[in-house]
Write an enzyme that holds these catalytic residues in place. Structure first.
Site, short mmCIF file in Angstrom:
data_model
loop_
_atom_site.label_atom_id
_atom_site.label_comp_id
_atom_site.label_asym_id
_atom_site.label_seq_id
_atom_site.Cartn_x
_atom_site.Cartn_y
_atom_site.Cartn_z
CG ASP A 86 -4.30 2.33 6.45
OD1 ASP A 86 -4.57 3.67 6.28
OD2 ASP A 86 -5.11 1.67 7.04
NE ARG A 117 -1.99 -3.26 2.95
CZ ARG A 117 -3.44 -3.32 3.14
NH1 ARG A 117 -3.93 -2.28 3.38
NH2 ARG A 117 -4.03 -4.61 3.21
P1 AMP Z 1 -8.90 -0.90 8.17
O1 AMP Z 1 -9.91 0.05 8.72
O2 AMP Z 1 -9.68 -2.39 8.06
O3 AMP Z 1 -8.39 -0.39 6.87
O4 AMP Z 1 -7.88 -1.21 9.17
C1 AMP Z 1 -7.19 -0.21 9.72
C2 AMP Z 1 -5.93 -0.73 10.76
O5 AMP Z 1 -6.53 -1.38 11.83
C3 AMP Z 1 -5.00 -2.18 10.14
O6 AMP Z 1 -3.96 -1.75 10.42
C4 AMP Z 1 -5.91 -3.23 10.55
O7 AMP Z 1 -5.07 -4.40 10.45
C5 AMP Z 1 -6.48 -2.87 11.82
N1 AMP Z 1 -7.48 -3.71 12.56
C6 AMP Z 1 -8.80 -3.32 11.91
N2 AMP Z 1 -9.34 -4.34 12.63
C7 AMP Z 1 -8.74 -4.90 13.43
C8 AMP Z 1 -9.00 -6.40 14.28
N3 AMP Z 1 -10.16 -6.84 14.44
N4 AMP Z 1 -7.99 -6.83 14.92
C9 AMP Z 1 -6.63 -6.25 14.81
N5 AMP Z 1 -6.31 -5.43 13.98
C10 AMP Z 1 -7.39 -4.61 13.34
MG MG Z 2 -6.85 -1.56 5.94
#
Ligand code: AMP
Ligand code: MG
Length: 506
Positions: A266, A196
């Site tokens: 990201d 990314r």
């Molecule tokens: P996202 O909003 O899905 O792009 O996630 C943003 C960040 O939060 C990324 O680093 C994800 O890996 C982390 N993240 C989101 N949900 C979880 C979860 N349930 N457990 C661990 N990390 C999470």
């Molecule tokens: Mg993400």
């Protein structure tokens, strides 16, 4: 062939610096690109959804739930979580990384190399304070949407499988202090890589320029082999390709009415692929100010009409990240100009296709601006409107009435005036063959995904499978599905969580 007998390779682990420790608690992992970590074994993985064409691309038969559900790791797999950072809602958030995604490894299919990644398979060093798991509802949304986007012709990561884990995961869907258990699931997603913009940013913002250089060299060598990294000129050409592909992806979103919902850096793939399906949504009523993401409800940074501009903001952050490798960083401005001109170019060709114009001519900009404004005057379904435009035989709003939520209250004179203008612009012969290929009949409306989720939560995957099959041919008439799926949002979905409102909780 089965998953464990594929040709697994580990280019990324072999050629970029990684964490010396395996797994372990969430922590900072300075100056590294990844950490080895095993999926957390799940009690009862059951395969629920399978993408036949991703399976074929990999050359495997349906199955493999032990691997796809994280219960077992084959000898040749070498699982890891990637480290990256990102700007979230405009602010630098530092180290993020694969907090709930674990790559099983890369597969050399003979034709290409693809990364297979489990989303929701447990904690990694990047999980911060969360559990690394994913719930069924968000996994169904990711599976169905990535496959639907692919068949719509929108650049996207793919999904191979959805496996339920046999274990509950607790989530507070609307962040209102009402946590509840939900079924857990794991999607296996597939892409050339999950690199990314934030994968590069983290090294620059931490001052680790050697690692930045290694990662850029790696990325260009394997994924952009026509470019080179040892001169400013080479880097510029690579970045121009990234600009162009990012612009193309975003205009494709605009064409089909897709709102990503969380365009943090990201969540911007270096390959210009739609990535990280979270609180995304599909425009039903044509409203450029709409975002499905409740976390963004106040400022609406990531609303439909902002996406091209946000893509540019994100791209500027990527340029900042690459700038330490440039002898003359000022040259990077050229690539910003290229992003803008690509947006302009793809936007014009999008309207040419959507309206059957043949080519973009003087006066068309005005035609499009007027259309956008009338579309917003009363509640109008975007998908139905453009699809019906692709079949009408005369410029009369009567033929488009089905697109309106309130058929009694249509600004008919305004519409007929605009339709006549369009009709005479195309000489009474819009290229409706092409229009049909630009204006899908079926998209994954939010309420459609919700119906699939409601049934799946009762152990019934028939709607999910029906939608998967329907959305393989989004431009075909499929008259047998019309009454059910070529429909405006039903009233029950207007204010329902999961349809009009989505949170990041997944
Ligand atoms: P996202 O909003 O899905 O792009 O996630 C943003 C960040 O939060 C990324 O680093 C994800 O890996 C982390 N993240 C989101 N949900 C979880 C979860 N349930 N457990 C661990 N990390 C999470
Ligand atoms: Mg993400």
């Amino acid at each position: 062939m089965s998953l464990d007998s594929l040709n697994w390779v580990s280019r990324f682990l072999d050629q970029t610096p990684g964490d010396e420790n395996v797994g372990g608690l969430p922590r900072q992992v300075p100056n590294k690109c990844w950490s080895r970590v095993l999926p957390t074994p799940t009690p009862d993985p059951i395969l629920r959804l399978w993408s036949t064409d991703v399976g074929e691309e990999l050359g495997i038969e349906m199955g493999g739930e032990l691997f796809l559900g994280g219960k077992k790791v084959a000898k040749k797999m070498d699982p890891y979580a990637q480290r990256y950072g990102g700007h979230q809602f405009g602010n630098w958030a530092g180290q993020l990384g694969d907090g709930r995604a674990i790559t099983l490894g890369e597969v050399d299919t003979g034709e290409k190399t693809l990364e297979l990644q489990l989303k929701g398979s447990g904690m990694t060093p990047y999980s911060r304070s969360a559990d690394g798991k994913a719930v069924l509802r968000s996994s169904i949304r990711e599976f169905l949407c990535s496959e639907a986007m692919y068949h719509l012709g929108v650049p996207t990561t793919r999904a191979l499988s959805l496996v339920t884990t046999g274990e509950d995961v607790v989530r507070d869907i609307m962040y209102n202090g009402r946590p509840a258990p939900e079924p857990g699931a794991i999607v296996c997603r597939v892409a050339p890589s999950f690199l990314r913009f934030g994968s590069f940013q983290i090294h620059t913002l931490n001052g680790n320029f050697d690692t930045l250089k290694t990662l850029v060299d790696y990325t260009v060598k394997h994924h952009f082999p026509n470019h080179r990294t040892d001169t400013d000129e080479g880097l510029l050409e690579w970045l121009k390709q990234v600009a162009d592909e990012t612009a193309k992806m975003i205009i494709e979103w605009m064409r089909v009415g897709f709102v990503h919902g969380v365009m943090n850096t990201d969540n911007m793939s270096i390959h210009g692929l739609t990535i990280d399906y979270g609180p995304y949504g599909w425009l039903e009523d044509y409203n450029p100010d709409w975002t499905p993401n409740t976390t963004d409800a106040r400022t609406k940074r990531y609303k439909f009409g902002n996406q091209a501009k946000i893509g540019q903001w994100n791209y500027a952050r990527l340029l900042e990240a690459i700038s330490p490798l440039m002898v003359e960083p000022n040259l990077l401005y050229e690539t910003m100009d290229l992003y803008e001109s690509s947006i302009h170019k793809y936007n014009n060709s999008m309207w040419v296709e959507k309206l059957g114009l043949g080519e973009f001519m003087q006066g068309d900009e005005e035609l499009v601006t007027e259309l956008s404004s009338i579309l917003q005057s009363v509640e109008t379904d975007m998908t139905i409107f453009f699809r019906l435009m692709s079949t009408i035989r005369e410029p009369e709003i009567d033929h488009l009435k089905f697109a309106f939520y309130d058929e009694e209250n249509i600004p008919e004179d305004e519409w007929n005036a605009w339709l006549k203008k369009w009709w005479s612009r195309v000489g009474g012969q819009p290229d409706q063959g092409k229009m049909k290929l630009a204006n899908p009949k079926y998209v994954l409306r939010n309420w459609m995904a919700q119906l699939a989720i409601d049934a799946a939560e009762m152990d019934d995957y028939s709607i999910a499978n029906e939608l998967y099959e329907l959305l393989k041919f989004p431009y075909d008439e499929q008259p047998e599905h019309e009454n059910k799926w070529f429909q405006k949002r039903p009233e029950w979905a207007r204010h329902r969580v999961g349809c009009s409102m989505l949170s990041c909780s997944s």
